[in-house]
Every structure is written in structure tokens, then in C-alpha cells.
Design an enzyme around this catalytic site. Structure first.
Site, PDB file in Angstrom:
ATOM      1  N   ARG A  64       0.852  -1.188   0.000  1.00 12.99           N
ATOM      2  CA  ARG A  64       0.000   0.000   0.000  1.00 12.99           C
ATOM      3  C   ARG A  64       0.886   1.236   0.000  1.00 12.99           C
ATOM      4  O   ARG A  64       1.906   1.293   0.709  1.00 12.99           O
ATOM      5  CB  ARG A  64      -0.930   0.012   1.221  1.00 12.99           C
ATOM      6  CG  ARG A  64      -2.083  -0.985   1.156  1.00 12.99           C
ATOM      7  CD  ARG A  64      -3.079  -0.596   0.075  1.00 12.99           C
ATOM      8  NE  ARG A  64      -4.240  -1.487   0.020  1.00 12.99           N
ATOM      9  CZ  ARG A  64      -4.325  -2.550  -0.754  1.00 12.99           C
ATOM     10  NH1 ARG A  64      -3.308  -2.869  -1.549  1.00 12.99           N
ATOM     11  NH2 ARG A  64      -5.427  -3.284  -0.776  1.00 12.99           N
ATOM     12  N   GLU A 120      -2.215   7.414  -5.316  1.00 14.61           N
ATOM     13  CA  GLU A 120      -2.482   6.731  -6.575  1.00 14.61           C
ATOM     14  C   GLU A 120      -3.938   6.807  -7.018  1.00 14.61           C
ATOM     15  O   GLU A 120      -4.245   6.617  -8.198  1.00 14.61           O
ATOM     16  CB  GLU A 120      -2.068   5.262  -6.496  1.00 14.61           C
ATOM     17  CG  GLU A 120      -2.926   4.402  -5.597  1.00 14.61           C
ATOM     18  CD  GLU A 120      -2.514   2.936  -5.637  1.00 14.61           C
ATOM     19  OE1 GLU A 120      -3.361   2.100  -5.986  1.00 14.61           O
ATOM     20  OE2 GLU A 120      -1.351   2.628  -5.317  1.00 14.61           O
ATOM     21  N   HIS A 123       0.130  -0.447 -10.022  1.00 10.84           N
ATOM     22  CA  HIS A 123      -0.651  -1.373  -9.195  1.00 10.84           C
ATOM     23  C   HIS A 123      -1.069  -2.601 -10.020  1.00 10.84           C
ATOM     24  O   HIS A 123      -2.230  -3.010 -10.025  1.00 10.84           O
ATOM     25  CB  HIS A 123      -1.895  -0.676  -8.618  1.00 10.84           C
ATOM     26  CG  HIS A 123      -2.332  -1.245  -7.309  1.00 10.84           C
ATOM     27  ND1 HIS A 123      -2.677  -0.473  -6.232  1.00 10.84           N
ATOM     28  CD2 HIS A 123      -2.475  -2.526  -6.895  1.00 10.84           C
ATOM     29  CE1 HIS A 123      -3.024  -1.245  -5.213  1.00 10.84           C
ATOM     30  NE2 HIS A 123      -2.905  -2.498  -5.600  1.00 10.84           N
TER      31      HIS A 123
END
Length: 337
Positions: free
Chosen positions: A238, A267, A299
Site C-alpha cells: 500500500r 495513486e 498497481h
């Protein structure tokens, strides 16, 4: 007869919809997909739905949850493992169920972390571009041998454990930190130690822990100062685990020699969308992009066919289990009485 659950899927990409449609359980739900993410401007779309199917960057704070509850939503079905974007206290107070996918192909994320390590080290992304241009000069492509290097893994859940197994095969010395040591990993030769020792000793540090109040900005100016000069830092967990401003300063001072990110703390404004024809307004992200020893992916660590199949299967099972009254605690962060 139990009514068919009406499901609103947010942050829905083509591959999400396809993976759900291809599963046999799909016929038992009524799915409407929205490409947009869930937030204050889009929560009104949730009228007349029983279930909200959300992803990592959808906003599920106190205000949004209250609006969802008022609109009749009963279940937040996360199609991811983390739930740091959910105000679980508010969900419990409102009687909203919150489910997740605790583990989906952990090897996929572990292998992506390894890909970041290998690419940063051997600079294959740069070599690829050079050779395409007819440049076979090796200057600037020097790497190091992974064998015998000390690798620190912060968090040895499914993903961290998978990475530990992979790196053991490279002959690395594996140091781990986790409040709950894994006996199977200990038998394989990994060493559990304190965070302080891990930061101080390791050539490579990879983050695989959840984001919460205790782990927020785990990587900060103080922890970076304790690390080896030229350390390689990898984050596929994360974005909020890292203080980005502190990392930029550490890159400028050569404290960090290599940085591999599949996540970024801001993000939600960037990832999973095409901004190639736009001017990106995030100056911090753009500063990160200027460093030659930084590699960022959007991601995609989870993004394998096997992982998508598992996400669809478990999410559908969670939706139907709650709808049929057979839900249990194993996949539910919040399960109303």
C-alpha cells in the site's frame, strides 16, 4: 425464494467484468458496472442496489457509507484483500456487511516484487531500449549478484511468505519482521528479527504488510536514516506505508540506491486510468519519475489471469453467502448480527 442480489461494481475495468461474467456464479447476481470510482460525486449512482462491489481506491469513508446505507445498500463486497479504505467502525454502526478477498494468488504479487528487484538490479528495461536503438554499450548497466544478499521482508502473510520462498531459491539471506512468525518459514531458514535490525542489515527491503495507523509512513526519514547506503526499497503493498517526500530526499542523498513501487500514496487520482494525453498535475509523482533508479508500475502486481479468476470467484461467493444467510467470519471484516 431468495431474491437475486443487485450489485453495483465501481472502478470496473473490462477485465473485471469479463472475469465475473465467465464464472458460473455470475448467473445468480444482477450486475451493473461503472468504470468510474466511488466517491462523493458518484455515490448517488448506488440507488436501488443491494451490494456495492468496490476496489482498492474507491472511497468508503464515514460520509459515503452513511449515504450508501440511506440508499439501501447492505453489503460492501471488496474485490481486494486490503480494507484500509473502509471506515469499518461506521460500517458496523450502520449494520453494513464488509467482505473481502483475503488471499488471491499471493504468488502473483510476490513474483511482481521479484520482477521489480531483478529489473532494477540488472536494468533490463534500460538494456531493452538500448538494444532496440542499436546501442550495445554496457556502461551504466552494472548490477549485483543476488546470491548471499540480505533481504528484509516486512510482513510474512501469504504474499511475504511467497516472496521469501522465491528469494530462498536465489540463495539470499532472508530476514523477516512480523508480529506472528511463520513456523514453516523458520524451518526453511528465514530469520525473524526486529524492524530496527532488518532496516540496518538488509541490502533489499520489501514491504508486504497492511496499511493501518501503526504502519502508516513506516518508511520515513528516521527509518531511512537507519538503512544501508544504497538500499533497494520495494513496495507492492500500500502506498501509505511510505512517506514519499522522505523517500525523495533519500534518493537525492543516495541513501536509496533503487526504488521499486507498484503502489503510491496518492495513486487514487492516477492509477487504473490512461493519462497519456494529459498533463499530470501530481508534482510529487512527477519528481519521482525523474530519478533514473526509480521504477514505478501502476498497481499491477495482482494482475494475472489466475488472480482475476480467484477474485471473481471469492467475491461472488461472498455476495451470495450473505444473500443466502450462510456468511461466516473468515472473509468478512464486518458481519452484522
Amino acid at each position: 425464494m431468495t431474491p437475486t442480489p443487485r450489485v453495483a461494481m465501481f472502478s470496473a475495468q473490462h477485465y473485471d467484468i469479463q472475469s465475473f461474467k465467465q464464472h458460473p456464479l455470475y448467473e445468480q447476481i444482477d450486475l451493473t458496472s461503472f468504470e468510474t470510482s466511488l466517491g462523493p460525486k458518484t455515490v448517488s449512482l448506488c440507488q436501488n442496489f443491494d451490494v456495492l462491489c468496490a476496489f482498492v481506491n474507491d472511497c468508503l469513508d464515514n460520509s459515503i457509507l452513511h449515504q450508501l446505507s440511506d440508499q439501501g445498500v447492505k453489503h460492501i463486497a471488496l474485490r481486494c484483500a486490503g480494507f484500509n479504505n473502509v471506515d469499518t467502525a461506521a460500517a458496523k454502526e450502520l449494520g453494513l456487511a464488509v467482505s473481502r478477498v483475503p488471499a488471491y494468488s499471493p504468488e502473483a504479487v510476490a513474483e511482481h516484487a521479484l520482477a521489480l528487484i531483478m529489473t532494477l538490479n540488472r536494468k533490463t528495461h534500460k538494456a531493452y531500449n538500448r538494444v532496440r536503438e542499436g546501442n550495445f554499450n554496457l556502461n551504466g548497466l552494472l548490477g549485483f549478484t543476488l546470491h548471499n544478499k540480505k533481504v528484509g521482508i516486512v510482513g510474512t502473510g501469504h504474499i511475504g511468505a511467497a516472496l521469501a520462498r522465491l528469494l530462498t531459491g536465489f540463495g539470499c539471506e532472508i530476514y523477516c519482521y512480523d508480529p506472528y512468525p511463520d513456523d514453516a518459514l523458520i524451518k526453511q531458514g528465514v530469520v525473524y528479527t526486529s524492524l530496527e535490525t532488518l532496516f540496518k542489515e538488509c541490502h533489499i527491503i520489501s514491504l508486504h504488510c497492511p496499511l493501518n495507523e501503526q504502519s502508516h509512513h513506516l518508511i520515513n526519514a528516521e527509518s531511512l536514516a537507519s538503512m544501508r547506503d544504497g538500499v533497494m526499497l520495494i513496495n507492492t503493498s500500500r502506498g501509505g506505508l511510505i512517506d514519499t517526500h522522505a523517500v525523495i530526499e533519500a534518493l537525492k542523498k543516495h541513501k536509496i540506491g533503487y526504488l521499486g513501487l507498484d503502489v503510491y500514496e496518492m495513486e487514487s487520482e492516477l492509477f487504473f486510468r490512461d493519462h497519456s494525453s494529459e498533463i499530470i498535475q501530481d508534482d510529487v509523482f512527477e519528481r519521482l519519475q525523474t530519478f533514473h533508479n526509480v521504477l514505478i508500475t501502476g498497481h499491477q502486481g495482482f494482475f494475472t489471469a489466475e488472480a482475476l479468476d480467484q477474485i471473481a470467484e471469492v467475491t461472488l461467493q461472498n455476495i451470495l453467502a450473505l444473500n443466502n444467510g450462510t456468511a461466516d467470519d473468515s472473509r468478512f471484516v464486518v458481519l452484522p448480527d
